[in-house]
Design a protein around this motif. Sequence first.
Motif, PDB file in Angstrom:
ATOM      1  N   ALA A 103      -9.956  69.285 -26.546  1.00 24.88           N
ATOM      2  CA  ALA A 103      -9.158  68.686 -25.464  1.00 24.88           C
ATOM      3  C   ALA A 103      -9.853  68.861 -24.117  1.00 24.88           C
ATOM      4  N   LEU A 104     -10.521  69.997 -23.898  1.00 24.88           N
ATOM      5  CA  LEU A 104     -11.277  70.201 -22.654  1.00 24.88           C
ATOM      6  C   LEU A 104     -12.422  69.206 -22.546  1.00 24.88           C
ATOM      7  N   ASP A 105     -13.111  68.949 -23.654  1.00 29.53           N
ATOM      8  CA  ASP A 105     -14.192  67.951 -23.649  1.00 29.53           C
ATOM      9  C   ASP A 105     -13.659  66.581 -23.249  1.00 29.53           C
ATOM     10  N   ASP A 106     -12.513  66.210 -23.796  1.00 27.07           N
ATOM     11  CA  ASP A 106     -11.919  64.904 -23.473  1.00 27.07           C
ATOM     12  C   ASP A 106     -11.499  64.844 -22.005  1.00 27.07           C
ATOM     13  N   TYR A 107     -10.956  65.944 -21.503  1.00 33.04           N
ATOM     14  CA  TYR A 107     -10.510  65.983 -20.106  1.00 33.04           C
ATOM     15  C   TYR A 107     -11.693  65.833 -19.151  1.00 33.04           C
ATOM     16  N   PHE A 108     -12.746  66.602 -19.384  1.00 32.90           N
ATOM     17  CA  PHE A 108     -13.902  66.512 -18.492  1.00 32.90           C
ATOM     18  C   PHE A 108     -14.668  65.212 -18.691  1.00 32.90           C
ATOM     19  N   GLY A 109     -14.558  64.614 -19.875  1.00 31.57           N
ATOM     20  CA  GLY A 109     -15.129  63.281 -20.079  1.00 31.57           C
ATOM     21  C   GLY A 109     -14.427  62.251 -19.212  1.00 31.57           C
ATOM     22  N   ALA A 110     -13.090  62.368 -19.099  1.00 30.96           N
ATOM     23  CA  ALA A 110     -12.326  61.470 -18.234  1.00 30.96           C
ATOM     24  C   ALA A 110     -12.683  61.696 -16.771  1.00 30.96           C
ATOM     25  N   LEU A 111     -12.884  62.957 -16.390  1.00 35.63           N
ATOM     26  CA  LEU A 111     -13.290  63.244 -15.020  1.00 35.63           C
ATOM     27  C   LEU A 111     -14.648  62.627 -14.708  1.00 35.63           C
ATOM     28  N   GLN A 112     -15.551  62.649 -15.678  1.00 35.40           N
ATOM     29  CA  GLN A 112     -16.870  62.051 -15.459  1.00 35.40           C
ATOM     30  C   GLN A 112     -16.748  60.545 -15.253  1.00 35.40           C
ATOM     31  N   SER A 113     -15.823  59.920 -15.968  1.00 36.29           N
ATOM     32  CA  SER A 113     -15.612  58.467 -15.784  1.00 36.29           C
ATOM     33  C   SER A 113     -15.135  58.157 -14.381  1.00 36.29           C
ATOM     34  N   VAL A 114     -14.251  58.991 -13.849  1.00 35.22           N
ATOM     35  CA  VAL A 114     -13.740  58.738 -12.508  1.00 35.22           C
ATOM     36  C   VAL A 114     -14.771  59.119 -11.450  1.00 35.22           C
ATOM     37  N   VAL A 115     -15.678  60.031 -11.785  1.00 35.96           N
ATOM     38  CA  VAL A 115     -16.803  60.313 -10.890  1.00 35.96           C
ATOM     39  C   VAL A 115     -17.677  59.069 -10.756  1.00 35.96           C
ATOM     40  N   ASP A 116     -17.895  58.396 -11.881  1.00 35.70           N
ATOM     41  CA  ASP A 116     -18.728  57.184 -11.876  1.00 35.70           C
ATOM     42  C   ASP A 116     -18.080  56.058 -11.081  1.00 35.70           C
ATOM     43  N   ASP A 117     -16.754  55.951 -11.118  1.00 37.51           N
ATOM     44  CA  ASP A 117     -16.079  54.877 -10.385  1.00 37.51           C
ATOM     45  C   ASP A 117     -14.694  55.355  -9.936  1.00 37.51           C
ATOM     46  N   PRO A 118     -14.639  56.053  -8.783  1.00 37.25           N
ATOM     47  CA  PRO A 118     -13.351  56.573  -8.312  1.00 37.25           C
ATOM     48  C   PRO A 118     -12.392  55.484  -7.828  1.00 37.25           C
ATOM     49  N   THR A 119     -12.887  54.262  -7.662  1.00 40.75           N
ATOM     50  CA  THR A 119     -12.000  53.171  -7.221  1.00 40.75           C
ATOM     51  C   THR A 119     -11.210  52.584  -8.374  1.00 40.75           C
ATOM     52  N   SER A 120     -11.595  52.902  -9.615  1.00 42.98           N
ATOM     53  CA  SER A 120     -10.957  52.305 -10.774  1.00 42.98           C
ATOM     54  C   SER A 120      -9.595  52.944 -11.043  1.00 42.98           C
ATOM     55  N   THR A 121      -8.566  52.118 -10.999  1.00 46.29           N
ATOM     56  CA  THR A 121      -7.217  52.604 -11.312  1.00 46.29           C
ATOM     57  C   THR A 121      -7.140  53.071 -12.761  1.00 46.29           C
ATOM     58  N   VAL A 573     -12.122  55.505  -0.169  1.00 45.04           N
ATOM     59  CA  VAL A 573     -11.720  55.116  -1.527  1.00 45.04           C
ATOM     60  C   VAL A 573     -12.823  55.358  -2.545  1.00 45.04           C
ATOM     61  N   SER A 574     -14.046  55.084  -2.170  1.00 44.40           N
ATOM     62  CA  SER A 574     -15.150  55.188  -3.132  1.00 44.40           C
ATOM     63  C   SER A 574     -15.824  56.554  -3.128  1.00 44.40           C
ATOM     64  N   ASP A 575     -15.316  57.466  -2.329  1.00 41.71           N
ATOM     65  CA  ASP A 575     -15.899  58.814  -2.248  1.00 41.71           C
ATOM     66  C   ASP A 575     -15.531  59.590  -3.514  1.00 41.71           C
ATOM     67  N   ASN A 576     -16.513  60.214  -4.141  1.00 38.29           N
ATOM     68  CA  ASN A 576     -16.256  60.957  -5.386  1.00 38.29           C
ATOM     69  C   ASN A 576     -16.685  62.418  -5.292  1.00 38.29           C
ATOM     70  N   ARG A 577     -16.880  62.930  -4.054  1.00 39.36           N
ATOM     71  CA  ARG A 577     -17.435  64.276  -3.920  1.00 39.36           C
ATOM     72  C   ARG A 577     -16.502  65.349  -4.474  1.00 39.36           C
ATOM     73  N   ASN A 578     -15.203  65.226  -4.242  1.00 44.41           N
ATOM     74  CA  ASN A 578     -14.292  66.236  -4.819  1.00 44.41           C
ATOM     75  C   ASN A 578     -14.147  66.039  -6.321  1.00 44.41           C
ATOM     76  N   ALA A 579     -14.279  64.809  -6.797  1.00 38.97           N
ATOM     77  CA  ALA A 579     -14.273  64.566  -8.245  1.00 38.97           C
ATOM     78  C   ALA A 579     -15.470  65.265  -8.888  1.00 38.97           C
ATOM     79  N   PHE A 580     -16.638  65.200  -8.203  1.00 33.64           N
ATOM     80  CA  PHE A 580     -17.811  65.932  -8.680  1.00 33.64           C
ATOM     81  C   PHE A 580     -17.509  67.429  -8.759  1.00 33.64           C
ATOM     82  N   ALA A 581     -16.895  67.952  -7.699  1.00 35.75           N
ATOM     83  CA  ALA A 581     -16.593  69.382  -7.662  1.00 35.75           C
ATOM     84  C   ALA A 581     -15.641  69.779  -8.789  1.00 35.75           C
ATOM     85  N   LEU A 582     -14.637  68.938  -9.060  1.00 35.93           N
ATOM     86  CA  LEU A 582     -13.720  69.194 -10.169  1.00 35.93           C
ATOM     87  C   LEU A 582     -14.455  69.172 -11.502  1.00 35.93           C
ATOM     88  N   SER A 583     -15.315  68.189 -11.661  1.00 35.87           N
ATOM     89  CA  SER A 583     -16.070  68.051 -12.909  1.00 35.87           C
ATOM     90  C   SER A 583     -17.018  69.228 -13.110  1.00 35.87           C
TER      91      SER A 583
END
Length: 675
Positions: A103-121, A573-583
């Motif tokens: 489940a952790l792998d899946d969660y961080f995989g989702a975080l990586q997707s949002v790092v790639d495109d934080p504008t995507s709903t 909107v397109s800033d992903n720096r905190n998403a990177f930090a979370l990931s």
Amino acid sequence: MSSSSLLNIGIQATQANQTALSTIGQNISNVNTEGYSRQRVDLVTRPDLSGVFVQDIERITDRFLTQQVWTDTSSYNQASAYADLSSRLDNLLAADTHSVSTALDDYFGALQSVVDDPTSTANRELVIAQSDALVKRFNNLDANLKSQAETINAQMDGYASQITSLAANIADLNAKISAAAATNRSTNDMRDQRDLLTNRLSEIVGVTVVDQSSDQYSIFIGNGQPLVIGSTGETVVSVLGVDSAQKELALVNRDEIVNINDEIVGGRVGGLIKYRDEALNDARNQLGMIAIGFAESMNEQHHLGINLNNEFGADLFTDMNDDFLQQKRISANGNNQSVLNIARVEIQQTDLLQASEYELVVGDGNKLTLYRSSDGKQVRIDQLTAAADIAAVDQDQFYRDPDGKFLSFAIDGIKVTINTGTDLIKGDRFLIQPVTSGAEDLSLSLHDGRLLALASPVKVSNDIDNQGTGAASVAVTDSKAGAFATAGELSPPIEIVFNDPASSPSGEMTYTVYDMTDPNNPVVLELDPLVGPLSDQAFTSGGGIQLDGFTVTIDNQPRPGDRFSFDFNLDGVSDNRNAFALSDLQQEKLFDHGSYQDLYGSLVEKVGTHTATSVISEQASKAVLDTTTSAQASVSGVNLDEEAAKLVQFQQAYQASAQLIRVSQTIFDSLLQSI
């Protein structure tokens, strides 16, 4: 020898051999009866050639082997119970359908997707979905562990009843054997039954059996507590232990209930207790510690970012220092004499947390000792460093108010606070469970993808005229700092300007930080009057520049006149720096023993090692028990070939005895005819 003497000898021999034949028949008929010990007729000659009589029908047993069978049975059943439960736990933790690691792998995989495109709903909603799935994985796995604990509680109830029943039956047989022995009646079958019941008792719990010369069994349990004395069998009950969620065994002795749980070794009960103490509780504590560390670290980092509404991030997961959860982690012993008003356990530093429970004990002279269950470590609380007041208590410190009604101490990453209406009294105890329910308490607090704080609140701008290779980055350290006091603004916006080394007394590159509230009239920033204005500060490439609520790092080599501006990241909107930090938290060493995955992996490995060891122990115990049982069977068991041979032997002896009676009759008739 007269014919009457010969007749008497024949009659006695016939009776003795008939008894022997009956005994052999009894052995043969009970060849498959559980617990039956073969019997043998002891024939003794009468003096002066006057015949034979049956002195006794002996029960063939070996006391040493019988005692050893009970001991080995107890050891095997403990190992078997432990191995069975440990194997279930191992399968539970390692299975993909229950594994937190997956489940952790899946969660961080989702975080990586949002790092790639934080504008995507869609990507944002995927993070929410995987967060919810991870929470449920923690919750479900913890529920399974709690279910095992509840099953053990139910088994403890059942075993307490069985022990009491067996003790009563053994005591009853003690009385019957004594009564039968007093009237010279056979006690062999009752002794077999008593040994069988004792063997069944040893399957449940380890016991010590003393065979009294008066044909009585005295049976002791735990650390020499009497269970059966003569015709009296004591009552065993299950009671709530120090942890009110766990059942323990206690002996009722003359209206006094004595807890013997910690003294029990052997049998299925011993296996349950050992598994619960060594494996199950440890697994739940480690799982809870991972959940708490995960929630706290994720929330802390999420607070440092901003969402699509230009607001700082709220809690992503449960606030593990919620007042209800703090109070849930500590409980007073039911026998405490002091009156508890309120007590709390705060998670102070997740990297210092231990996967353990604690017990705080008040001793003589109000000495406070903390016992850590995971390794038995003892800490004298009143010998820690004294803090100025209750709010200032930090790690390895304690505070106790002069009235003795407030106590607070911090150790192993937790802060414990106790408020009593009266002084703490010698013998008072408190159970502290900082991480036990962590996985159960974990929940998802944020359910809207738009509210994910994936952007940094500080925007970095390089002046277009910069000539050097300098690259600036920002790490937010405190979202509640004065710089962020006004929503949607950085107060003040700043600019860092690099100065000509020639103007520096040291000849090295320096920088000046400006307050850009009025762009047309910048002023040198002053954060602390004691430090003074931030002008002509020595520059070190890669060194952190500490500002109000955030840290600026400039790498490489700027040129004189280069400028870097910092302002609020409005609509980033397109800033992903905190998403990177979370990931990046996936790889951070957030615990004393490593990352989330490291800690869960060590849990699975530890349980797997315990399981492998317990299986080997079970196999070894079974081999020992089989050997002892075979040795006992060779002594006490019925051998059909041997009994068949004896049947022929005593049948012929019986026939010869009957012939002796006929000869006696013939002689007597001859005597009558000669008169």
